[in-house]
Design an enzyme around this catalytic site. Structure first.
Site, short mmCIF file in Angstrom:
data_model
loop_
_atom_site.label_atom_id
_atom_site.label_comp_id
_atom_site.label_asym_id
_atom_site.label_seq_id
_atom_site.Cartn_x
_atom_site.Cartn_y
_atom_site.Cartn_z
N MET A 228 17.46 -6.24 -26.63
CA MET A 228 16.18 -6.60 -25.90
C MET A 228 16.08 -5.64 -24.73
SD MET A 228 16.99 -10.42 -24.22
CE MET A 228 15.51 -10.42 -23.02
N GLN A 229 17.43 -5.31 -24.24
CA GLN A 229 17.28 -4.54 -23.26
C GLN A 229 16.86 -3.11 -23.55
OE1 GLN A 229 21.44 -5.28 -21.08
NE2 GLN A 229 21.51 -6.27 -23.04
N GLY B 61 25.18 -0.94 -21.51
CA GLY B 61 25.61 -0.09 -20.68
C GLY B 61 26.81 0.69 -20.87
N ARG C 156 21.69 9.39 -32.81
CA ARG C 156 22.96 9.71 -32.21
C ARG C 156 23.69 10.83 -32.58
NH1 ARG C 156 24.63 5.79 -28.54
NH2 ARG C 156 23.30 3.69 -28.58
N ASP D 161 0.93 -1.11 -0.14
CA ASP D 161 -0.09 -0.01 -0.01
C ASP D 161 0.86 1.44 0.03
OD1 ASP D 161 -2.11 -1.70 0.45
OD2 ASP D 161 -2.26 -1.56 2.46
N ARG E 188 26.28 -25.95 -13.62
CA ARG E 188 26.25 -25.08 -14.71
C ARG E 188 26.52 -23.64 -14.37
NH1 ARG E 188 22.97 -26.40 -19.96
NH2 ARG E 188 24.67 -27.86 -20.14
N HIS F 201 -6.50 -9.76 -5.07
CA HIS F 201 -4.90 -10.21 -4.40
C HIS F 201 -4.10 -10.40 -5.69
CE1 HIS F 201 -7.48 -10.35 -1.04
NE2 HIS F 201 -6.10 -10.60 -0.43
#
EC number: 2.7.1.11
Length: 780
Positions: free
Chosen positions: A662-663, A574, A471, A166, A566, A298
């Site tokens: 995809m980021q 970034g 850019r 909340d 694994r 909920h």
């Protein structure tokens, strides 16, 4: 800090015991907090106990109080709810129940309690603490504990973490679980929007929040709702007419749907409940619109925690352990909370008191005061919402300044939300707003058009950049840009983008010496997944990218857990900035995150491999390693993968994943939508004032440093900083700020991954007082 001080953290908890419990309603992110408390507690040398089923487990004792191990909190981060269970407990409200709880703690030598829950749970904890001495005396008299046991447990330390969807607790900007609840709500709103558009329907959505309108308010901002009902600000007496007029105006302007958000505790000026069904009946009766009601219920408590909640839970958990272990009999019980992006400690009862004051003010119909007590963050959300939703765009352009809006750099989620609020606030102020396609290139080529109110309709939830972005920097095209500034009479420029937007701003500053046309105010709103713009702790779009990485890491960890033995090496975006790798590492529970800002050697890689070899001997037979794309030109993802494959032969096998573009995609998260909307509104308000200030002899002439700024979030405030001043704080070669706040979170990542490091783990949150914080500048 000396080596001795570093080492002190590792022995701070020796001989001490901590119990952690979750109480009241569950919230996503509680598990992250439990995990951090357990692991940092063990790291400091303390024994840590789970208390299952909240206060009920504390009262019942027995198997409900179990010692935790390092492995017992593995794979908890990505789970919603609370793994150790929660319950609403009547027994603990009675003194007899608290006596039994004290007995259970003393017998186990536990004198530190970390409570994760809402205001009721935290108030109960404080009562327990204040009675502790008397409870021990009673237990001793009854012969249940010895004098020695009573002496050993002479005082109880309590630290609270606020876990509640909340966000109704005063003293913290965000409670654990709120951001995840917003994710669930926005997912549903986005899904409902498509069906509503198909059928030209009106939807009334009821969201949770008891007597707090935070979820409803932020949802409305994040989805551009037509109307919101919240308990803190009941609508005017004639609200039925206003609502119907507003809905029909929206339809007249070409919208195919209406969204109305209702907080479950919404009331009118007389304190009467306003229900979803009331609103539906009103709209059907007066307007005849096809109207549906959806009560979210909920669903909002469920699902995977967002990246924000995992990081918040982890940071707060670390700080809670430090607060407990540094506590003395004289330290008041405190709450670890968030202010801006700073961890702070606040006296628990001060926060509880202000929270109660809000309820009291609302019961007594002092709504303005209730709104103020909710804090600056709540007030700001309300102000921006009112500006964007409850004003009719003026027919005449009274302010009659011309402002252009553009995107520069790589596309990122949230750019469109920033454009929408900039355009609409501009129109509300009576200005003429132009949009520029394809960044500075479009400005040079004249790809400019005027934007009306409906032009940006429905943009808030759309990812990428609808204006198009490049850019290209302005320097090479000053001649054409100056010509178009004159041609279109542009008097101010809002540039939404990444590092190129900032460097473009610097070039415009330089160009003012040669071209008078460039002497117009401009403001840069940082929007990039990399979060590498100087002058701001956060950029629009970084949160969405972080959640995308997190979701992928969860799936990859699941695959690794199934395969056993694994290790996955994941490359994140970034540029040279390690923000995404570090924060995703913290949120996904990575074993290591390699970044440019923290140089590493072949020896460090060797230590990581040895660490993973040891890990494979435990019950947790999987590894996750993140690598920022430009962290080291020689230790590439392939190199690290080959090294791990060779060194791990026979013990573990390795796989690599390059996450790539995809980021940059996806629908923006609630945090990015809200942040972008507020940034756009703030930027446009500043712009109007700046243009007025620069108006001389019938034209705009702005050549002072403060007429070209970056609008950024700094600690607890939104601030405008001249681009020229930020120059010294920038590493231009690597396109990053010289100082970055999130680097102080790196030790937490290492400790939670079980590295034996002598590093300062705490953010050193000082105990503040809630009154001082209220008058501070928490603006987001």
């Amino acid at each position: 800090m000396t080596h001795e001080e570093h080492h002190a953290a590792k022995s701070l908890g020796v001989g001490k015991a901590i119990a952690v419990l979750t109480s009241g309603g569950d919230a996503q992110g509680m598990n992250a907090a439990v995990r951090a408390v357990v692991r940092v507690g063990i790291y400091t040398g303390a024994r840590v106990f789970f208390v299952h089923e909240g206060y009920q487990g504390l009262v019942d004792g027995g198997d409900n109080i179990r010692e935790a191990t390092w492995e017992s909190v593995s794979m908890m981060l990505q789970l919603g709810g609370t793994v150790i269970g929660s319950a609403r407990c009547k027994d603990f409200r009675e003194r007899e129940g608290r006596l039994r709880a004290a007995h259970n703690l003393v017998k186990r030598g536990i004198t530190n309690l970390c409570v994760i829950g809402g205001d009721g749970s935290l108030t109960g904890a404080d009562t327990f603490r204040s009675e502790w001495g008397d409870l021990l005396n009673d237990l001793q008299k009854a012969g249940k504990i010895t004098a020695e046991e009573a002496n050993k447990s002479s005082y109880l330390n309590i630290v609270g973490l606020v876990g509640s969807i909340d966000n109704d607790f005063c003293g913290t900007d965000m409670t654990i679980g709120t951001d995840s609840a917003l994710h669930r709500i926005i997912e549903i709103v986005d899904a409902i929007t498509t069906t509503a558009q198909s059928h030209q329907r009106t939807f009334v959505l009821e969201v949770m929040g008891r007597h707090c309108g935070y979820l409803a308010l932020v949802t409305s901002l994040s989805c551009g709702a037509d109307w919101v009902f919240i308990p803190e600000c009941p609508p005017d007496d004639a609200w039925e007419e206003h609502l119907c007029r507003r809905l029909s105006e929206t339809r007249t302007r070409g919208s195919r749907l209406n969204i109305i958000i209702v907080a479950e505790g919404a009331i009118d000026k007389n304190g009467q409940l306003i229900t979803s069904e009331n609103i539906k009946d009103l709209v059907v009766k007066r307007l005849g619109y096809d109207t549906r009601v959806t009560v979210l219920g909920h669903v909002q408590r469920g699902g995977t925690p967002s990246a924000f909640d995992r990081i918040l839970g982890s940071r707060m958990g670390v700080e809670a352990v430090m607060a407990l272990l540094e506590g003395t009999p004289d330290t008041p019980a405190c709450v670890v909370s968030l202010s801006g992006n700073q961890a702070v400690r606040l006296p628990l009862m001060e926060c509880v008191q202000v929270t109660k004051d809000v309820t009291k003010a609302m019961n007594e119909k002092r709504f303005d005061e209730a709104m103020k007590l909710r804090g600056r963050s709540f007030m700001n959300n309300w102000e921006v919402y009112k500006l964007l939703a409850h004003v009719r765009p003026p027919v005449t352009k009274s302010g009659s300044y011309t402002v252009a809006v553009m995107n520069v750099g790589a596309p990122t989620a949230g750019m469109n939300a920033a454009v929408r609020s900039t355009v609409r606030i501009g129109l509300i102020q009576g200005n003429r707003v132009l949009v520029v396609h394809d960044g500075f290139e479009g400005l040079a080529k004249g790809q400019i058009e005027e934007a009306g109110w409906s032009y940006v309709g429905g943009w808030t939830g759309q990812g990428g950049s609808k204006l198009g972005t490049k850019r290209t920097l302005p320097k090479k095209s000053f001649e054409q840009i100056s010509a178009n500034i004159t041609k279109f009479n542009i008097q101010g420029l809002v540039i939404i983008g990444g590092f190129e937007a900032y460097t473009g701003g610097l070039e415009l500053m330089e160009g003012r010496k040669q071209y008078d046309e460039l002497c117009i105010p401009f403001v840069v709103i940082p929007a990039t997944v990399s979060n590498n713009v100087p002058g701001s702790d956060f950029s629009v779009g970084a949160d969405t990218a972080l959640n995308t990485i997190c979701m992928t890491c969860d799936r990859i960890k699941q695959s690794a857990a199934g395969t056993k033995r694994r290790v996955f090496i994941i490359e994140t975006m970034g540029g040279y900035c390690g923000y995404l790798a570090t924060m995703a590492g913290l949120a996904a529970g990575a074993d290591a995150a390699y970044i440019f800002e923290e140089p590493f050697t072949i020896r460090d890689l060797q230590v990581n491999v040895e660490h993973l070899v040891q890990k494979m001997k435990t019950t947790v037979k999987r590894g996750l390693v993140l690598r920022n794309e430009k962290c080291n030109e020689n230790y590439t993802t392939d190199f690290i993968f080959n090294l791990y494959s060779e060194e791990g032969k026979g013990i573990f096998d390795s796989r690599k994943n390059v996450l790539g573009h995809m980021q940059q995609g996806g629908s923006p998260t609630p945090l990015d939508r809200n942040f972008a909307t507020k940034m756009g509104a703030k930027a446009m308000n500043w712009m109007s004032g700046k243009i007025k200030e620069s108006y001389r002899n019938g034209r705009i002439f702005a050549n002072t440093p403060d007429s070209g700024c970056v609008l950024g979030m700094r600690k607890r405030a939104l601030v405008f900083q001249p681009v020229t001043e930020l120059k010294e704080q920038t590493d231009f070669e690597h396109r990053i700020p010289k100082e970055q706040w999130w680097l102080k979170l790196r030790p937490i990542l290492k400790i939670l991954a079980k590295y034996e490091i002598d590093l300062d783990t705490s953010e050193h949150a000082h105990l503040e007082h809630i009154t001082r914080k209220r008058s501070g500048e928490a603006t987001i």
